[in-house]
Design a protein around this motif. Structure first.
Motif, PDB file in Angstrom:
ATOM      1  N   PHE A 123     -55.080  -7.247 -29.470  1.00 19.10           N
ATOM      2  CA  PHE A 123     -54.772  -6.979 -28.269  1.00 19.10           C
ATOM      3  C   PHE A 123     -54.701  -5.607 -27.835  1.00 19.10           C
ATOM      4  O   PHE A 123     -54.503  -4.768 -28.504  1.00 19.10           O
ATOM      5  CB  PHE A 123     -53.150  -7.308 -28.226  1.00 19.10           C
ATOM      6  CG  PHE A 123     -52.479  -7.468 -26.770  1.00 19.10           C
ATOM      7  CD1 PHE A 123     -52.429  -8.539 -25.970  1.00 19.10           C
ATOM      8  CD2 PHE A 123     -52.199  -6.172 -25.962  1.00 19.10           C
ATOM      9  CE1 PHE A 123     -52.194  -8.440 -24.617  1.00 19.10           C
ATOM     10  CE2 PHE A 123     -51.897  -6.122 -24.994  1.00 19.10           C
ATOM     11  CZ  PHE A 123     -51.733  -7.317 -23.962  1.00 19.10           C
ATOM     12  N   HIS A 124     -55.844  -5.537 -26.935  1.00 21.90           N
ATOM     13  CA  HIS A 124     -56.285  -4.132 -26.598  1.00 21.90           C
ATOM     14  C   HIS A 124     -55.552  -3.110 -25.799  1.00 21.90           C
ATOM     15  O   HIS A 124     -54.128  -3.475 -25.714  1.00 21.90           O
ATOM     16  CB  HIS A 124     -57.670  -4.315 -25.906  1.00 21.90           C
ATOM     17  CG  HIS A 124     -57.850  -4.663 -24.698  1.00 21.90           C
ATOM     18  ND1 HIS A 124     -57.238  -4.215 -23.693  1.00 21.90           N
ATOM     19  CD2 HIS A 124     -58.716  -5.725 -24.317  1.00 21.90           C
ATOM     20  CE1 HIS A 124     -57.448  -5.055 -22.624  1.00 21.90           C
ATOM     21  NE2 HIS A 124     -58.310  -5.943 -22.944  1.00 21.90           N
ATOM     22  N   ARG A 125     -55.814  -2.039 -25.245  1.00 28.14           N
ATOM     23  CA  ARG A 125     -55.127  -1.125 -24.601  1.00 28.14           C
ATOM     24  C   ARG A 125     -54.479  -1.570 -23.457  1.00 28.14           C
ATOM     25  O   ARG A 125     -53.578  -0.669 -22.957  1.00 28.14           O
ATOM     26  CB  ARG A 125     -56.016   0.241 -24.482  1.00 28.14           C
ATOM     27  CG  ARG A 125     -56.453   0.786 -25.603  1.00 28.14           C
ATOM     28  CD  ARG A 125     -57.039   2.055 -25.263  1.00 28.14           C
ATOM     29  NE  ARG A 125     -55.928   3.080 -24.510  1.00 28.14           N
ATOM     30  CZ  ARG A 125     -56.337   4.252 -24.103  1.00 28.14           C
ATOM     31  NH1 ARG A 125     -57.498   4.381 -23.690  1.00 28.14           N
ATOM     32  NH2 ARG A 125     -54.938   4.720 -23.569  1.00 28.14           N
ATOM     33  N   ALA A 126     -54.271  -2.800 -22.959  1.00 24.46           N
ATOM     34  CA  ALA A 126     -53.397  -3.202 -22.003  1.00 24.46           C
ATOM     35  C   ALA A 126     -51.854  -2.651 -22.269  1.00 24.46           C
ATOM     36  O   ALA A 126     -51.121  -2.490 -21.412  1.00 24.46           O
ATOM     37  CB  ALA A 126     -53.667  -4.645 -21.835  1.00 24.46           C
ATOM     38  N   ILE A 127     -51.581  -2.686 -23.650  1.00 17.96           N
ATOM     39  CA  ILE A 127     -50.206  -2.489 -24.065  1.00 17.96           C
ATOM     40  C   ILE A 127     -49.885  -0.985 -23.732  1.00 17.96           C
ATOM     41  O   ILE A 127     -48.665  -0.592 -23.502  1.00 17.96           O
ATOM     42  CB  ILE A 127     -50.235  -2.567 -25.610  1.00 17.96           C
ATOM     43  CG1 ILE A 127     -48.597  -2.285 -26.180  1.00 17.96           C
ATOM     44  CG2 ILE A 127     -51.132  -1.222 -26.481  1.00 17.96           C
ATOM     45  CD1 ILE A 127     -48.572  -2.510 -27.712  1.00 17.96           C
ATOM     46  N   ASP A 128     -51.005   0.002 -23.542  1.00 17.38           N
ATOM     47  CA  ASP A 128     -50.640   1.361 -22.989  1.00 17.38           C
ATOM     48  C   ASP A 128     -50.288   1.299 -21.435  1.00 17.38           C
ATOM     49  O   ASP A 128     -49.907   2.330 -21.046  1.00 17.38           O
ATOM     50  CB  ASP A 128     -51.752   2.261 -22.972  1.00 17.38           C
ATOM     51  CG  ASP A 128     -52.139   2.444 -24.870  1.00 17.38           C
ATOM     52  OD1 ASP A 128     -51.311   2.443 -25.654  1.00 17.38           O
ATOM     53  OD2 ASP A 128     -53.188   2.818 -25.230  1.00 17.38           O
ATOM     54  N   ARG A 129     -50.341   0.242 -20.764  1.00 19.84           N
ATOM     55  CA  ARG A 129     -50.194   0.300 -19.222  1.00 19.84           C
ATOM     56  C   ARG A 129     -49.080  -0.848 -19.263  1.00 19.84           C
ATOM     57  O   ARG A 129     -48.367  -0.895 -17.875  1.00 19.84           O
ATOM     58  CB  ARG A 129     -51.192  -0.417 -18.539  1.00 19.84           C
ATOM     59  CG  ARG A 129     -52.395   0.444 -18.557  1.00 19.84           C
ATOM     60  CD  ARG A 129     -52.453   1.749 -17.759  1.00 19.84           C
ATOM     61  NE  ARG A 129     -53.541   2.519 -17.801  1.00 19.84           N
ATOM     62  CZ  ARG A 129     -53.648   3.539 -17.013  1.00 19.84           C
ATOM     63  NH1 ARG A 129     -52.743   4.085 -16.221  1.00 19.84           N
ATOM     64  NH2 ARG A 129     -54.833   4.376 -17.276  1.00 19.84           N
ATOM     65  N   ALA A 130     -48.283  -1.396 -20.320  1.00 18.03           N
ATOM     66  CA  ALA A 130     -47.299  -2.309 -19.963  1.00 18.03           C
ATOM     67  C   ALA A 130     -46.311  -1.665 -19.480  1.00 18.03           C
ATOM     68  O   ALA A 130     -45.716  -0.554 -20.046  1.00 18.03           O
ATOM     69  CB  ALA A 130     -47.257  -3.047 -21.468  1.00 18.03           C
TER      70      ALA A 130
END
Length: 240
Positions: free
Chosen positions: A129-136
């Protein structure tokens, strides 16, 4: 003996892949169009890279810039692409989508996983799971929602949308939670996004064992290829 740190390098083509392998990379993330932060490569490029090096190759599944899966038609097209890549032998992937609330887009994730984990496939697919977590909206909530998804073994994160320097406190906190195997924190914490060699000692000291580089492997920037010497510098800093 301490575990060897994993070094993943972004590759755009077979030339990049060969240089990354020569420099000591452990794995590739295969993408195209870094102007859009990395989109899905062509089938031909995947086949060329797979033939050129023995390294594991994680293929990006992303049709446009940003972290939305788009319309139902966009998602259908992406699942068709994922199926074609799977049929061509791809067995590791990178993807991640958020919904309009900033939570994980489970509709999109479930649609892709239905293709990647088709019972006719020779082996289960593993994915990041890529850097979408940094925008969650909430990193912790996102992890809890994804805890039971099949094949998820890595989170790629800078700890912040602004890069590793700003995200260090979050990364160190999440590393501790990963080591304690809290629910949702079992996947590998892979650090990438504005990562510099100067960050490495502190991250290694926190027990982080997976690192992801893109531009840092390209002395000429994204207009130039991966350099084995640049990858080798990272390999030396992370340990042989």
């Amino acid at each position: 003996m301490s575990k060897r740190a994993l070094l993943e390098v972004i590759a755009l083509d077979a030339r990049d892949a060969v240089a990354a392998a020569e420099g000591g990379a452990d794995r590739l993330e295969l993408v195209t169009d870094m102007a859009a932060d990395g989109l899905t490569p062509s089938l031909a490029t995947f086949r060329e890279v797979r033939a050129a090096v023995p390294l594991p190759v994680r293929v990006m599944l992303r049709a446009s810039d940003g972290f939305s899966a788009g319309t139902p038609a966009d998602l259908l097209a992406l699942t068709d692409t994922a199926r074609a890549l799977r049929d061509a032998g791809a067995d590791e992937f990178v993807f991640g989508f958020l919904d309009e609330t900033g939570g994980p887009d489970l509709r999109a994730l479930d649609a892709l996983l239905a293709v990647l984990h088709d019972t006719a496939a020779p082996a289960p697919a593993r994915w990041t799971f890529h850097r979408a977590i940094d925008r969650a909206a909430s990193r912790e909530s996102l992890r809890k929602h994804l805890v039971d998804l099949p094949g998820l073994d890595t989170y790629l994160t800078a700890g912040s949308p602004d890069g590793v320097t700003d995200g260090l406190p979050t990364l160190l906190t999440e590393a501790a939670r990963t080591h304690s195997a809290e629910p949702g924190y079992e996947p590998v914490l892979m650090v990438g996004g504005g990562l510099h060699l100067s960050h490495v000692p502190r991250l290694l000291g926190a027990g982080i064992t997976a690192f992801h580089i893109g531009g840092a492997a390209r002395p000429q920037g994204w207009a130039g290829p991966v350099a084995a010497s640049a990858v080798g510098e990272w390999r030396g800093e992370l340990g042989e």
